[in-house]
Design a protein around this motif. Structure first.
Motif, PDB file in Angstrom:
ATOM      1  N   UNK A 131       0.822  -1.207   0.000  1.00 54.55           N
ATOM      2  CA  UNK A 131       0.000   0.000   0.000  1.00 54.55           C
ATOM      3  C   UNK A 131       0.861   1.265   0.000  1.00 54.55           C
ATOM      4  N   UNK A 132       2.004   1.212   0.680  1.00 56.88           N
ATOM      5  CA  UNK A 132       2.868   2.382   0.756  1.00 56.88           C
ATOM      6  C   UNK A 132       3.595   2.643  -0.564  1.00 56.88           C
ATOM      7  N   UNK A 133       3.916   1.586  -1.310  1.00 60.87           N
ATOM      8  CA  UNK A 133       4.681   1.781  -2.551  1.00 60.87           C
ATOM      9  C   UNK A 133       3.782   1.969  -3.768  1.00 60.87           C
ATOM     10  N   UNK A 134       2.507   1.614  -3.643  1.00 56.84           N
ATOM     11  CA  UNK A 134       1.608   1.612  -4.800  1.00 56.84           C
ATOM     12  C   UNK A 134       1.518   2.980  -5.477  1.00 56.84           C
ATOM     13  N   UNK A 177      12.833   4.719 -17.360  1.00 50.47           N
ATOM     14  CA  UNK A 177      13.464   5.553 -16.324  1.00 50.47           C
ATOM     15  C   UNK A 177      12.483   6.046 -15.269  1.00 50.47           C
ATOM     16  N   UNK A 178      11.279   6.448 -15.697  1.00 46.61           N
ATOM     17  CA  UNK A 178      10.278   6.898 -14.730  1.00 46.61           C
ATOM     18  C   UNK A 178       9.781   5.751 -13.865  1.00 46.61           C
ATOM     19  N   UNK A 179       9.606   4.583 -14.488  1.00 46.23           N
ATOM     20  CA  UNK A 179       9.170   3.414 -13.722  1.00 46.23           C
ATOM     21  C   UNK A 179      10.207   3.069 -12.650  1.00 46.23           C
ATOM     22  N   UNK A 180      11.475   3.095 -13.031  1.00 47.27           N
ATOM     23  CA  UNK A 180      12.534   2.799 -12.071  1.00 47.27           C
ATOM     24  C   UNK A 180      12.612   3.853 -10.969  1.00 47.27           C
ATOM     25  N   UNK A 181      12.337   5.114 -11.321  1.00 50.72           N
ATOM     26  CA  UNK A 181      12.304   6.155 -10.293  1.00 50.72           C
ATOM     27  C   UNK A 181      11.198   5.869  -9.279  1.00 50.72           C
ATOM     28  N   UNK A 182      10.045   5.418  -9.765  1.00 55.08           N
ATOM     29  CA  UNK A 182       8.972   5.050  -8.851  1.00 55.08           C
ATOM     30  C   UNK A 182       9.341   3.869  -7.975  1.00 55.08           C
ATOM     31  N   UNK A 183      10.001   2.866  -8.570  1.00 55.27           N
ATOM     32  CA  UNK A 183      10.447   1.713  -7.787  1.00 55.27           C
ATOM     33  C   UNK A 183      11.510   2.117  -6.766  1.00 55.27           C
ATOM     34  N   UNK A 184      12.380   3.030  -7.169  1.00 56.40           N
ATOM     35  CA  UNK A 184      13.442   3.508  -6.266  1.00 56.40           C
ATOM     36  C   UNK A 184      12.841   4.158  -5.022  1.00 56.40           C
ATOM     37  N   UNK A 185      11.894   5.056  -5.242  1.00 60.26           N
ATOM     38  CA  UNK A 185      11.240   5.706  -4.102  1.00 60.26           C
ATOM     39  C   UNK A 185      10.347   4.734  -3.349  1.00 60.26           C
ATOM     40  N   UNK A 229      19.197  -0.159   8.647  1.00 58.90           N
ATOM     41  CA  UNK A 229      18.063   0.147   7.786  1.00 58.90           C
ATOM     42  C   UNK A 229      18.429   1.228   6.771  1.00 58.90           C
ATOM     43  N   UNK A 230      19.177   2.224   7.222  1.00 56.70           N
ATOM     44  CA  UNK A 230      19.613   3.280   6.303  1.00 56.70           C
ATOM     45  C   UNK A 230      20.510   2.723   5.206  1.00 56.70           C
ATOM     46  N   UNK A 231      21.401   1.814   5.568  1.00 58.02           N
ATOM     47  CA  UNK A 231      22.305   1.214   4.572  1.00 58.02           C
ATOM     48  C   UNK A 231      21.510   0.373   3.574  1.00 58.02           C
ATOM     49  N   UNK A 232      20.542  -0.399   4.053  1.00 58.22           N
ATOM     50  CA  UNK A 232      19.711  -1.214   3.162  1.00 58.22           C
ATOM     51  C   UNK A 232      18.964  -0.329   2.167  1.00 58.22           C
ATOM     52  N   UNK A 233      18.305   0.705   2.685  1.00 58.09           N
ATOM     53  CA  UNK A 233      17.524   1.588   1.816  1.00 58.09           C
ATOM     54  C   UNK A 233      18.429   2.354   0.854  1.00 58.09           C
ATOM     55  N   UNK A 234      19.551   2.861   1.369  1.00 60.56           N
ATOM     56  CA  UNK A 234      20.450   3.637   0.519  1.00 60.56           C
ATOM     57  C   UNK A 234      21.087   2.766  -0.562  1.00 60.56           C
ATOM     58  N   UNK A 238      20.551   3.507  -4.454  1.00 59.60           N
ATOM     59  CA  UNK A 238      21.688   3.777  -5.344  1.00 59.60           C
ATOM     60  C   UNK A 238      21.719   2.798  -6.509  1.00 59.60           C
ATOM     61  N   UNK A 239      21.471   1.521  -6.234  1.00 63.48           N
ATOM     62  CA  UNK A 239      21.475   0.520  -7.298  1.00 63.48           C
ATOM     63  C   UNK A 239      20.429   0.830  -8.365  1.00 63.48           C
ATOM     64  N   UNK A 240      19.220   1.141  -7.922  1.00 64.74           N
ATOM     65  CA  UNK A 240      18.166   1.471  -8.881  1.00 64.74           C
ATOM     66  C   UNK A 240      18.441   2.786  -9.588  1.00 64.74           C
ATOM     67  N   UNK A 241      19.122   3.709  -8.920  1.00 68.50           N
ATOM     68  CA  UNK A 241      19.480   4.968  -9.559  1.00 68.50           C
ATOM     69  C   UNK A 241      20.469   4.736 -10.697  1.00 68.50           C
ATOM     70  N   UNK A 242      21.432   3.841 -10.478  1.00 71.64           N
ATOM     71  CA  UNK A 242      22.389   3.513 -11.540  1.00 71.64           C
ATOM     72  C   UNK A 242      21.672   2.874 -12.727  1.00 71.64           C
ATOM     73  N   UNK A 243      20.777   1.925 -12.438  1.00 76.32           N
ATOM     74  CA  UNK A 243      20.014   1.286 -13.520  1.00 76.32           C
ATOM     75  C   UNK A 243      19.150   2.309 -14.243  1.00 76.32           C
TER      76      UNK A 243
END
Length: 259
Positions: A131-134, A177-185, A229-234, A238-243
């Motif tokens: 629900x939070x990511x949708x 790129x927009x889809x990945x930005x949504x997945x990243x956030x 948790x910060x390291x996991x999220x970051x 970062x990985x999705x940002x590179x992709x």
């Protein structure tokens, strides 16, 4: 290494060093007891001790599974709906007002309902994460599909591309790129949802570990878990940002007219 790449890595490192220095100074000179504000060295020692033992890793694995599962579930609903909203004005007009309304409801307020509907544990937590990511995945995907160049779409239609071929070979790659930005956030929100869900609805992940440390007044341990948790999220961000950046380069190449 290019100048842009140096800025990409050095800027966050410099900011992190400044924040650590401020934290250390406040902890050393503010006169606060360690259970209220542990210093960076205390937290680092606690973190190394936790990571060096076998106890914490099952907590990490479960929180990751909940976050990934919730993000995948939210994306599985948001992406097809984004295509429908993009393709059909009726669907877009019908869905858009309700999407705005859903964002007015705090996700934490839905936790008791999820417990009633699906019970405690993994399923309920994944539902909260989804629900939070949708919403961010849906909105980013719709924006990406909407901004696909019209001339590219028209050229594909002239070449005989049907609705499915158009989506598969033209719209989806250019909107990636927009889809990945949504997945990243969305994934960063999913990690938050997993921790909050564990603290509210029960579980055996890092949110549960935070609750146990809170009850034991283990402030250094709590900060160490927050650092994890910060390291996991970051890392995922970062990985999705590179992709995402690489897919943007590919999309630009596809849009470039060939002479």
């Amino acid at each position: 290494m290019t100048r842009h790449a140096r800025h990409t890595w050095l800027a966050p490192l410099a900011l992190g060093a400044v924040l650590l220095a401020v934290w250390a100074l406040v902890a050393a000179f503010a006169g606060l007891p360690a259970f209220l504000l542990p210093g960076p060295l205390d937290v680092a020692t606690r973190l190394v001790g936790m990571l060096g033992g076998p106890v914490v890793w099952p907590y990490v694995a479960l929180t990751l599974a909940e976050a990934l599962g919730g993000c995948a579930l939210g994306a599985a609903v948001a992406l097809p709906l984004a295509v429908l909203v993009h393709r059909s004005r009726w669907v877009g007009a019908a869905v858009t007002p309700f999407l705005g309304a859903t964002q007015a409801i705090p996700a934490i307020a839905l936790a008791p309902l999820l417990v009633l509907w699906v019970g405690y544990g993994l399923t309920a937590i994944m539902g909260l994460c989804s629900l939070m990511v949708f919403f961010p995945i849906l909105i980013s995907s719709v924006v990406g599909l909407t901004h696909v160049p019209r001339e590219v779409v028209d050229a594909a239609r002239i070449d005989g591309a049907g609705s499915w071929d158009l989506l598969r070979h033209v719209e989806a790659p250019l909107a990636l790129p927009n889809v990945l930005a949504g997945l990243r956030n969305g994934f960063t929100l999913s990690v938050t949802g997993a921790v909050v869900g564990e603290m509210v609805m029960g579980g055996e992940g890092l949110g549960t570990l935070l609750t146990l440390q809170r009850d034991a007044v283990d402030t250094a341990g709590m900060v160490a878990v927050i650092v994890m948790l910060c390291v996991i999220a970051a890392s995922a961000y970062t990985l999705l940002l590179v992709v995402e950046r690489r897919s943007t380069i590919v999309a630009d190449v596809r849009e470039t007219p060939r002479g």
